[in-house]
Design a protein around this motif. Structure first.
Motif, mmCIF file in Angstrom:
data_model
loop_
_atom_site.group_PDB
_atom_site.id
_atom_site.type_symbol
_atom_site.label_atom_id
_atom_site.label_comp_id
_atom_site.label_asym_id
_atom_site.label_seq_id
_atom_site.Cartn_x
_atom_site.Cartn_y
_atom_site.Cartn_z
ATOM 1 N N LEU A 62 0.831 -1.203 0.000
ATOM 2 C CA LEU A 62 0.000 0.000 0.000
ATOM 3 C C LEU A 62 0.867 1.256 0.000
ATOM 4 N N ASN A 63 1.870 1.279 0.857
ATOM 5 C CA ASN A 63 2.724 2.460 0.958
ATOM 6 C C ASN A 63 3.700 2.565 -0.209
ATOM 7 N N PHE A 64 4.157 1.417 -0.713
ATOM 8 C CA PHE A 64 5.051 1.451 -1.865
ATOM 9 C C PHE A 64 4.321 2.015 -3.081
ATOM 10 N N GLY A 65 3.044 1.647 -3.230
ATOM 11 C CA GLY A 65 2.266 2.183 -4.348
ATOM 12 C C GLY A 65 2.031 3.673 -4.224
ATOM 13 N N SER A 66 1.812 4.140 -2.993
ATOM 14 C CA SER A 66 1.561 5.570 -2.810
ATOM 15 C C SER A 66 2.837 6.398 -2.912
ATOM 16 N N LEU A 67 4.020 5.743 -2.866
ATOM 17 C CA LEU A 67 5.283 6.476 -2.950
ATOM 18 C C LEU A 67 5.397 7.209 -4.282
ATOM 19 N N PHE A 68 4.985 6.563 -5.368
ATOM 20 C CA PHE A 68 5.067 7.184 -6.691
ATOM 21 C C PHE A 68 4.136 8.386 -6.775
ATOM 22 N N SER A 69 2.908 8.235 -6.282
ATOM 23 C CA SER A 69 1.955 9.342 -6.359
ATOM 24 C C SER A 69 2.350 10.482 -5.435
ATOM 25 N N ASN A 70 3.054 10.178 -4.342
ATOM 26 C CA ASN A 70 3.451 11.211 -3.395
ATOM 27 C C ASN A 70 4.736 11.926 -3.801
ATOM 28 N N THR A 71 5.382 11.454 -4.834
ATOM 29 C CA THR A 71 6.621 12.093 -5.289
ATOM 30 C C THR A 71 6.465 12.632 -6.715
ATOM 31 N N ILE A 72 6.308 11.737 -7.673
ATOM 32 C CA ILE A 72 6.285 12.158 -9.078
ATOM 33 C C ILE A 72 4.953 12.801 -9.448
ATOM 34 N N LEU A 73 3.832 12.104 -9.171
ATOM 35 C CA LEU A 73 2.530 12.649 -9.555
ATOM 36 C C LEU A 73 2.255 13.975 -8.854
ATOM 37 N N VAL A 74 2.578 14.048 -7.567
ATOM 38 C CA VAL A 74 2.285 15.275 -6.836
ATOM 39 C C VAL A 74 3.128 16.435 -7.358
ATOM 40 N N TYR A 75 4.310 16.146 -7.896
ATOM 41 C CA TYR A 75 5.156 17.215 -8.441
ATOM 42 C C TYR A 75 4.524 17.805 -9.701
ATOM 43 N N PHE A 76 4.042 16.928 -10.589
ATOM 44 C CA PHE A 76 3.404 17.425 -11.810
ATOM 45 C C PHE A 76 2.111 18.168 -11.498
ATOM 46 N N GLU A 77 1.331 17.663 -10.545
ATOM 47 C CA GLU A 77 0.088 18.341 -10.188
ATOM 48 C C GLU A 77 0.365 19.698 -9.557
ATOM 49 N N ASP A 78 1.372 19.754 -8.704
ATOM 50 C CA ASP A 78 1.703 21.011 -8.043
ATOM 51 C C ASP A 78 2.173 22.065 -9.042
ATOM 52 N N SER A 79 2.750 21.612 -10.158
ATOM 53 C CA SER A 79 3.216 22.554 -11.183
ATOM 54 C C SER A 79 2.134 22.887 -12.207
ATOM 55 N N GLY A 80 0.892 22.454 -11.967
ATOM 56 C CA GLY A 80 -0.221 22.809 -12.840
ATOM 57 C C GLY A 80 -0.673 21.717 -13.782
ATOM 58 N N SER A 81 0.035 20.580 -13.831
ATOM 59 C CA SER A 81 -0.350 19.487 -14.740
ATOM 60 C C SER A 81 -1.336 18.552 -14.038
ATOM 61 N N TRP A 82 -2.455 19.124 -13.591
ATOM 62 C CA TRP A 82 -3.446 18.338 -12.852
ATOM 63 C C TRP A 82 -4.055 17.239 -13.713
ATOM 64 N N THR A 83 -4.408 17.580 -14.917
ATOM 65 C CA THR A 83 -5.085 16.614 -15.792
ATOM 66 C C THR A 83 -4.199 15.416 -16.087
ATOM 67 N N MET A 84 -2.913 15.669 -16.334
ATOM 68 C CA MET A 84 -2.008 14.564 -16.603
ATOM 69 C C MET A 84 -1.912 13.632 -15.393
ATOM 70 N N GLY A 85 -1.886 14.204 -14.187
ATOM 71 C CA GLY A 85 -1.840 13.384 -12.985
ATOM 72 C C GLY A 85 -3.092 12.535 -12.825
ATOM 73 N N PHE A 86 -4.255 13.104 -13.127
ATOM 74 C CA PHE A 86 -5.503 12.350 -12.997
ATOM 75 C C PHE A 86 -5.588 11.229 -14.036
ATOM 76 N N TRP A 87 -5.121 11.501 -15.266
ATOM 77 C CA TRP A 87 -5.134 10.448 -16.289
ATOM 78 C C TRP A 87 -4.163 9.324 -15.932
ATOM 79 N N ALA A 88 -3.039 9.678 -15.325
ATOM 80 C CA ALA A 88 -2.095 8.642 -14.885
ATOM 81 C C ALA A 88 -2.732 7.763 -13.809
ATOM 82 N N SER A 89 -3.517 8.359 -12.916
ATOM 83 C CA SER A 89 -4.227 7.589 -11.899
ATOM 84 C C SER A 89 -5.259 6.664 -12.537
#
Length: 679
Positions: A289-316
């Motif tokens: 569970l935590n290993f899976g959330s590691l990617f979203s808490n590092t890479i995905l959150v970086y793109f979302e924080d920089s304005g690429s919200w849609t790309m993060g949601f499509w990746a999810s």
């Protein structure tokens, strides 16, 4: 009912009952079904050893008849003749149990031959599919959840306190939906179908969120990156957004508790080796569970924080689809458990039957009612549970009166011991569960106030170029969980098991208590960080000069506490829950998170209502955190956790562990195997 011998009561002749092997071919009376490739071999074996079969069958007939132990009430011959042998409690499927004695299960040739059946399903080969599925599904979920509070403030324009409360409510709904998934899993759909359905709901929610963000919410493209504000979205866009995220909450919540139980089903509790693997599975489950959330808490959150919200949601969304495909890929190897029926009906029957017999006393030696099958109870596919002495008022539901002897068993008037003990198990677990809610208040701060605290700290790494998103600090929590899980499995357990002579090292209740203490220390660390942050705020500036890395201790302590609290909860509630409500037991862990989020939201509102005094005092958690005292809120939670720990210790001392009836056939098989090894 304490464990003891059962003598023969000739008044109630009972025919032998064949034990349904939990891993045999499908049967409507069996909870677990797997393939049976060795059934023809077993049939030939029975024919070759017909003599042995007959001897064991005779032993089954003799042991299946019940004896009321010495001192139990007896019926005179006239009453025996009136009662007959074909009505009421004299049927072949019922027996009486003395409250001070015991009921020894019958022997069965099919169970005796169980050791010759090679298991083709379950085990780690199947559990690995479920672990990977959970990891990828968690990646998809946290791709939305980890940065949701920032999305609400930057894209939808909500205030800090409002956004924190909305995230708490949403997160609470996620884990509350685990109860819904557990209900359908235990009662009607079974684990496998429930997992599949709720994963489909998760995918639908993520699809809606991805489409809504790209067409209605993120305007102009790239907004919400701290530099450019988004235009207020239309009402329809907000409505679709909330429907989407709550579908995500429903899908992930219903799936998470059920997949944990499905994974535990892959290991046979009657086998000591598999039981050890089953215990290890819960640690691996939380690790995945935590290993899976590691990617979203590092890479995905970086793109979302920089304005690429849609790309993060499509990746999810893509991750959720991949998780479902992997889940289906492992289908041929799963051990399946059929639903056990609605538990609310069984629990209601116990309370109604006990209420109807309020006038009945429970003298020494009172008879209690139980079916006469082997270890299988009246609950389809569920093992019998031994009688316990606490909550004796519910024993009246299983007390046999004179009227019960002459009537067909009515579950609303007479319940079995197992049915009563199932209700007792739930009632005993509730105080322990209630004490874990306060810990969930601590845990939920990571996705709300910790993020808001980090937003007003120095988030630059090294020079003034690269910025660390505040939400990505939860990666330290995840790393702490991963490291502490490994340390616990390979350091803490071996050392503590040597000292305590307990193979598990420390008990689940002890682990939960340690987790509560560490969580309390995390709140103290967060309060100290907030004090230091406020000291480094210059007049007229919105940002503090304190580095965001000061948050590392509070995140790391929360991660360490999770290893003790949440993994301990998964093992405890799943292990203590009777067979008919295993998914419910696993969902209790998630349900405590749910109520913890709601309680956190209520605390924030109460604190703001008390501490806000017009223009004089903006409150502890104002819009401008530099004018507030969020440190006091953290210390308040730490104090409440200390009180909760005292209550938890008292409840843990009162708690009595569940005791399932031992299966005589499995003992004989183990002795036979030991003899073979000696020879």
């Amino acid at each position: 009912m304490t464990k003891g011998f059962t003598s023969v009561d000739r008044r109630f002749p009972v025919s032998p009952v064949v034990i349904v092997d939990k891993r045999s071919s499908p049967s409507p009376e069996s909870g677990t079904t797997t393939s049976g490739p060795f059934i023809p071999f077993l049939n030939r074996f029975r024919k070759r050893f017909a003599c042995l079969h007959s001897v064991l069958k005779m032993a089954a007939v003799d042991s299946s008849t019940h004896v009321v132990a010495e001192g139990a009430p007896q019926l005179d011959e006239g009453t025996q003749r009136q009662s007959g042998h074909t009505e009421g409690l004299n049927s072949a499927n019922n027996q009486l149990i003395n409250i001070n004695g015991g009921n020894q299960p019958t022997r069965s040739i099919s169970s005796f031959l169980k050791r010759f059946r090679k298991k083709k399903t379950g085990g780690w080969n199947s559990a690995i599919f479920l672990l990977v599925n959970q990891g990828i599904a968690t990646l998809a979920f946290f791709g939305v959840g980890v940065n949701l509070v920032v999305f609400l403030t930057r894209v939808l324009g909500q205030r800090n306190a409002t956004a924190a409360n909305n995230v708490s409510k949403w997160t609470g709904t996620v884990y509350l939906c685990s109860l819904l998934g557990a209900f359908f899993s235990d009662s009607y759909w079974g684990r496998y179908l429930t997992c599949a359905i709720f994963q489909l709901i998760l995918i639908v929610g993520l699809l809606m969120l991805s489409l809504a963000s790209s067409t209605l919410l993120i305007k102009p493209v790239g907004c919400g990156d701290r530099l450019e504000n988004c235009t207020p979205p239309p009402t329809s866009g907000k409505a679709i957004f909330y429907v989407a995220i709550y579908l995500v909450a429903l899908g992930y919540g219903g799936h998470q508790s059920t997949v944990a139980t499905l994974g535990a089903d892959q290991f046979d509790e009657s086998d000591p080796k598999e039981m050890a693997s089953r215990t290890a599975f819960f640690s691996c489950f939380y690790f995945a569970l935590n290993f899976g959330s590691l990617f979203s808490n590092t890479i995905l959150v970086y793109f979302e924080d920089s304005g690429s919200w849609t790309m993060g949601f499509w990746a999810s969304t893509g991750s959720a689809v991949m998780a479902l495909l992997l889940f289906f890929l492992g289908s041929p190897g799963y051990t399946y458990v059929q639903p056990f029926g609605n538990p609310f009906t069984r629990i209601s029957q116990v309370f109604v039957a006990a209420y109807r017999k309020l006038h009945v006393k429970l003298p020494e030696g009172q008879e209690l009612y139980e079916v006469a099958t082997s270890s299988q109870s009246s609950i389809r596919g569920s093992r019998k549970i031994l009688h316990t002495d606490n909550l004796k008022c519910l024993d009246k539901a299983a007390t046999v009166t004179q009227n019960d002897r002459f009537e067909s068993p009515n579950p609303w008037r007479l319940c079995t011991v197992t049915q009563v003990e199932e209700t007792k198990c739930i009632l005993r677990m509730l105080p322990i569960w209630a004490c874990t809610i306060m810990y969930s208040v601590i845990f939920t701060q990571m996705s709300s106030l910790f993020v808001e605290q980090g937003e007003v700290m120095d988030t630059h790494l090294g020079g003034r170029g690269f910025r660390i998103p505040a939400a990505s600090m939860s990666a330290f929590d995840i790393c702490s969980v991963l490291i502490c899980t490994i340390l616990y499995r390979f350091v803490v357990i071996p050392v503590s098991s040597t000292c305590s002579n307990n193979p598990k090292g420390i008990t689940e209740l002890q682990r939960m208590g340690i987790g509560l203490i560490i969580g309390m220390l995390a709140m103290v660390a967060a309060g100290v960080t907030e004090i230091q942050r406020l000291r480094r705020v210059s007049p007229g500036e919105s940002m503090s000069r304190l580095s965001i890395f000061w948050q590392v201790p509070q995140y790391a302590l929360v991660g360490a506490s999770e290893v003790f609290m949440y993994i301990g909860q998964l093992e405890f509630f799943n292990g203590q829950a009777p067979d008919g409500i295993k998914s419910f037991g696993s969902s209790l862990c998630m349900a405590s998170m749910s109520l913890g989020n709601y309680l956190s939201s209520m605390l924030v509102k109460a604190v703001m209502a008390i501490t806000v005094r017009g223009g004089e005092m903006p409150g502890w958690i104002p819009e401008n955190l530099n004018t507030g005292h969020m440190d006091r809120f953290y210390f308040l939670i730490a104090g409440m956790a200390a009180v909760d720990f005292v209550l938890f210790v008292l409840c843990a001392k009162w708690y009595k562990l569940i005791k399932l009836e031992e299966n005589v056939e499995e003992q004989l098989e183990e002795e036979h195997d030991n003899l073979d090894r000696i020879v």
